[in-house]
Design a protein around this motif. Structure first.
Motif, PDB file in Angstrom:
ATOM      1  N   SER A 131      12.154  -9.576 -12.660  1.00 25.50           N
ATOM      2  CA  SER A 131      11.955  -8.908 -11.378  1.00 25.50           C
ATOM      3  C   SER A 131      10.462  -8.758 -11.102  1.00 25.50           C
ATOM      4  CB  SER A 131      12.639  -7.535 -11.387  1.00 25.50           C
ATOM      5  OG  SER A 131      12.145  -6.744 -12.448  1.00 25.50           O
ATOM      6  N   ASP A 132      10.128  -8.341  -9.896  1.00 22.81           N
ATOM      7  CA  ASP A 132       8.728  -8.193  -9.516  1.00 22.81           C
ATOM      8  C   ASP A 132       8.079  -7.118 -10.392  1.00 22.81           C
ATOM      9  OD1 ASP A 132       6.268  -7.937  -8.330  1.00 22.81           O
ATOM     10  OD2 ASP A 132       7.028  -7.543  -6.312  1.00 22.81           O
ATOM     11  N   PRO A 133       7.060  -7.487 -11.192  1.00 20.31           N
ATOM     12  CA  PRO A 133       6.459  -6.507 -12.091  1.00 20.31           C
ATOM     13  C   PRO A 133       5.391  -5.637 -11.441  1.00 20.31           C
ATOM     14  CG  PRO A 133       5.473  -8.652 -12.456  1.00 20.31           C
ATOM     15  CD  PRO A 133       6.529  -8.840 -11.405  1.00 20.31           C
ATOM     16  N   THR A 134       5.029  -5.936 -10.184  1.00 19.91           N
ATOM     17  CA  THR A 134       3.983  -5.173  -9.507  1.00 19.91           C
ATOM     18  C   THR A 134       4.450  -3.753  -9.242  1.00 19.91           C
ATOM     19  OG1 THR A 134       3.211  -7.194  -8.439  1.00 19.91           O
ATOM     20  CG2 THR A 134       2.433  -5.111  -7.522  1.00 19.91           C
ATOM     21  N   GLY A 135       3.691  -2.792  -9.735  1.00 21.22           N
ATOM     22  CA  GLY A 135       4.031  -1.396  -9.519  1.00 21.22           C
ATOM     23  C   GLY A 135       4.940  -0.813 -10.584  1.00 21.22           C
ATOM     24  N   PRO A 157      -0.999  -1.836  -9.580  1.00 19.45           N
ATOM     25  CA  PRO A 157      -2.012  -2.468  -8.735  1.00 19.45           C
ATOM     26  C   PRO A 157      -3.148  -1.534  -8.338  1.00 19.45           C
ATOM     27  CG  PRO A 157      -0.105  -1.890  -7.420  1.00 19.45           C
ATOM     28  CD  PRO A 157       0.229  -1.528  -8.841  1.00 19.45           C
ATOM     29  N   VAL A 158      -3.033  -0.257  -8.677  1.00 20.63           N
ATOM     30  CA  VAL A 158      -4.039   0.735  -8.301  1.00 20.63           C
ATOM     31  C   VAL A 158      -4.843   1.129  -9.535  1.00 20.63           C
ATOM     32  CG1 VAL A 158      -4.394   3.030  -7.339  1.00 20.63           C
ATOM     33  CG2 VAL A 158      -2.549   1.593  -6.467  1.00 20.63           C
ATOM     34  N   GLY A 159      -6.155   1.272  -9.347  1.00 21.35           N
ATOM     35  CA  GLY A 159      -7.003   1.698 -10.455  1.00 21.35           C
ATOM     36  C   GLY A 159      -8.368   1.051 -10.361  1.00 21.35           C
ATOM     37  N   ALA A 160      -9.178   1.275 -11.370  1.00 23.79           N
ATOM     38  CA  ALA A 160     -10.558   0.783 -11.359  1.00 23.79           C
ATOM     39  C   ALA A 160     -10.656  -0.730 -11.365  1.00 23.79           C
ATOM     40  CB  ALA A 160     -11.314   1.355 -12.565  1.00 23.79           C
ATOM     41  N   HIS A 161      -9.583  -1.409 -11.713  1.00 27.37           N
ATOM     42  CA  HIS A 161      -9.574  -2.869 -11.732  1.00 27.37           C
ATOM     43  C   HIS A 161      -9.286  -3.471 -10.359  1.00 27.37           C
ATOM     44  CE1 HIS A 161      -5.478  -1.438 -12.317  1.00 27.37           C
ATOM     45  NE2 HIS A 161      -5.077  -2.557 -11.723  1.00 27.37           N
ATOM     46  N   ALA A 162      -8.672  -2.713  -9.467  1.00 27.57           N
ATOM     47  CA  ALA A 162      -8.145  -3.268  -8.218  1.00 27.57           C
ATOM     48  C   ALA A 162      -9.235  -3.863  -7.328  1.00 27.57           C
ATOM     49  CB  ALA A 162      -7.358  -2.205  -7.465  1.00 27.57           C
ATOM     50  N   ALA A 163     -10.258  -3.098  -7.016  1.00 26.94           N
ATOM     51  CA  ALA A 163     -11.296  -3.576  -6.097  1.00 26.94           C
ATOM     52  C   ALA A 163     -12.080  -4.761  -6.652  1.00 26.94           C
ATOM     53  CB  ALA A 163     -12.240  -2.429  -5.723  1.00 26.94           C
ATOM     54  N   PRO A 164     -12.544  -4.726  -7.908  1.00 24.15           N
ATOM     55  CA  PRO A 164     -13.276  -5.884  -8.398  1.00 24.15           C
ATOM     56  C   PRO A 164     -12.430  -7.153  -8.516  1.00 24.15           C
ATOM     57  CG  PRO A 164     -13.112  -4.208 -10.117  1.00 24.15           C
ATOM     58  CD  PRO A 164     -12.621  -3.596  -8.849  1.00 24.15           C
ATOM     59  N   LEU A 165     -11.159  -7.011  -8.881  1.00 20.99           N
ATOM     60  CA  LEU A 165     -10.300  -8.196  -8.957  1.00 20.99           C
ATOM     61  C   LEU A 165     -10.038  -8.769  -7.565  1.00 20.99           C
ATOM     62  CD1 LEU A 165      -7.725  -7.195 -11.723  1.00 20.99           C
ATOM     63  CD2 LEU A 165      -9.520  -8.936 -11.864  1.00 20.99           C
ATOM     64  N   MET A 166      -9.843  -7.891  -6.583  1.00 19.16           N
ATOM     65  CA  MET A 166      -9.629  -8.352  -5.215  1.00 19.16           C
ATOM     66  C   MET A 166     -10.891  -9.038  -4.679  1.00 19.16           C
ATOM     67  SD  MET A 166      -8.260  -6.236  -1.894  1.00 19.16           S
ATOM     68  CE  MET A 166      -9.710  -5.192  -1.772  1.00 19.16           C
ATOM     69  N   MET A 176      -5.734 -14.275  -3.892  1.00 15.80           N
ATOM     70  CA  MET A 176      -4.489 -13.895  -4.561  1.00 15.80           C
ATOM     71  C   MET A 176      -3.728 -12.810  -3.791  1.00 15.80           C
ATOM     72  SD  MET A 176      -5.490 -11.630  -7.900  1.00 15.80           S
ATOM     73  CE  MET A 176      -6.320 -10.045  -7.738  1.00 15.80           C
ATOM     74  N   ILE A 177      -4.359 -12.214  -2.785  1.00 16.16           N
ATOM     75  CA  ILE A 177      -3.686 -11.185  -1.986  1.00 16.16           C
ATOM     76  C   ILE A 177      -2.752 -11.871  -0.986  1.00 16.16           C
ATOM     77  CG2 ILE A 177      -3.997  -9.226  -0.442  1.00 16.16           C
ATOM     78  CD1 ILE A 177      -5.119  -8.836  -3.301  1.00 16.16           C
ATOM     79  N   PRO A 178      -1.453 -11.529  -0.994  1.00 21.75           N
ATOM     80  CA  PRO A 178      -0.506 -12.167  -0.077  1.00 21.75           C
ATOM     81  C   PRO A 178      -0.935 -12.051   1.391  1.00 21.75           C
ATOM     82  CG  PRO A 178       0.667 -10.931  -1.754  1.00 21.75           C
ATOM     83  CD  PRO A 178      -0.793 -10.588  -1.911  1.00 21.75           C
ATOM     84  N   THR A 179      -0.597 -13.046   2.162  1.00 23.64           N
ATOM     85  CA  THR A 179      -1.022 -13.146   3.553  1.00 23.64           C
ATOM     86  C   THR A 179      -0.641 -11.909   4.367  1.00 23.64           C
ATOM     87  OG1 THR A 179      -0.764 -15.546   3.409  1.00 23.64           O
ATOM     88  CG2 THR A 179      -0.930 -14.592   5.614  1.00 23.64           C
ATOM     89  N   HIS A 180       0.571 -11.404   4.188  1.00 21.96           N
ATOM     90  CA  HIS A 180       1.034 -10.278   5.006  1.00 21.96           C
ATOM     91  C   HIS A 180       0.338  -8.965   4.642  1.00 21.96           C
ATOM     92  CE1 HIS A 180       3.618 -10.327   1.441  1.00 21.96           C
ATOM     93  NE2 HIS A 180       3.879  -9.054   1.647  1.00 21.96           N
ATOM     94  N   ILE A 181      -0.344  -8.914   3.501  1.00 18.55           N
ATOM     95  CA  ILE A 181      -1.063  -7.708   3.087  1.00 18.55           C
ATOM     96  C   ILE A 181      -2.550  -7.800   3.421  1.00 18.55           C
ATOM     97  CG2 ILE A 181      -1.692  -6.301   1.060  1.00 18.55           C
ATOM     98  CD1 ILE A 181       0.972  -7.117  -0.168  1.00 18.55           C
ATOM     99  N   ARG A 182      -3.063  -8.987   3.604  1.00 19.48           N
ATOM    100  CA  ARG A 182      -4.500  -9.191   3.816  1.00 19.48           C
ATOM    101  C   ARG A 182      -5.074  -8.398   4.997  1.00 19.48           C
ATOM    102  NH1 ARG A 182      -6.632 -13.585   1.068  1.00 19.48           N
ATOM    103  NH2 ARG A 182      -7.992 -14.231   2.769  1.00 19.48           N
ATOM    104  N   LEU A 234      -6.634 -14.247 -17.334  1.00 21.82           N
ATOM    105  CA  LEU A 234      -5.584 -13.290 -17.661  1.00 21.82           C
ATOM    106  C   LEU A 234      -6.009 -11.874 -17.308  1.00 21.82           C
ATOM    107  CD1 LEU A 234      -4.530 -14.662 -21.169  1.00 21.82           C
ATOM    108  CD2 LEU A 234      -3.636 -15.290 -18.909  1.00 21.82           C
ATOM    109  N   LYS A 235      -5.214 -11.242 -16.468  1.00 24.12           N
ATOM    110  CA  LYS A 235      -5.392  -9.827 -16.173  1.00 24.12           C
ATOM    111  C   LYS A 235      -4.520  -9.079 -17.193  1.00 24.12           C
ATOM    112  CE  LYS A 235      -3.934 -10.788 -12.092  1.00 24.12           C
ATOM    113  NZ  LYS A 235      -3.376 -10.613 -10.715  1.00 24.12           N
TER     114      LYS A 235
END
Length: 199
Positions: free
Chosen positions: A22-26, A31-40, A46-52, A150-151
């Protein structure tokens, strides 16, 4: 020549999803935390089109990849959420020997030899090729993967879909060797580990 890069989230014990695939996100991967902004910032593609649009990335060009690959399981996670093409901003290929079609004409369905198709893609001009999942497709394409991005999340799942597919009796034996290029830890406990294939 373009490279095939396996950019994926993984647990410490090497799983990319739970046993139900199943979808492991969340759930497994926060997806939230100190890693989110630098990885984005490093991988805006890698950010899905509908979320961009919600993240101000509508017109942000890709930095690493112009092509994305998914196996059937990964693709169907999006379909279950009503998303027929999560990566409209990239050239999108779905690999499956059981699917007869996809719901978006912009997606190329590949039901022939995956490795042969990857070698064709590598010979084309453009940015690198992103293998976003899943583990089964990564196992099939193991010989073609040039880099691992690898994240690594600080969690142990115990069982699930392995980073390189579910081993079978006909799995290719032997070792693949990679060299660590960089390791970036974040205060959230997530680390970005980048490896280059050496042989």
């Amino acid at each position: 020549m373009r490279k095939l890069v396996y950019l994926v989230a993984t647990t410490i014990d090497g799983f990319v999803s739970d046993a139900a695939d199943s979808d492991p996100t969340g759930t497994v991967f926060d997806p939230v935390g100190a890693h989110a902004a630098p990885l984005m910032a490093e991988y805006p593609e890698m950010i899905p089109t509908h979320i961009r649009p919600m993240l101000g990335l509508t017109d942000t060009p890709p930095k690493h990849f112009d092509t994305v690959l998914e196996g059937r399981g990964s693709y169907e996670i999006g379909l279950a959420g009503g998303v027929t093409n999560a990566y409209r901003h990239l050239r999108h290929l779905v690999f499956s020997t059981t699917m007869t079609g996809v719901d978006d004409p912009a997606i190329e369905l590949v039901n022939t030899d995956p490795a042969a198709r990857i070698r064709e893609l590598k010979a084309e001009d453009g940015l690198d090729i992103w293998l976003c999942g899943g583990g089964t497709l990564a196992g099939v394409l193991r010989d073609e993967i040039d880099e691992l991005h690898l994240k690594v999340y600080p969690v142990v799942l115990g069982k699930g879909v392995p980073l390189f597919g579910i081993p079978t009796q006909d799995s290719r034996p032997g070792l693949d060797h990679f060299t660590l290029r960089s390791a970036t830890p974040y205060d959230s406990g997530v680390s970005l580990m980048i490896y280059d294939r050496t042989r």
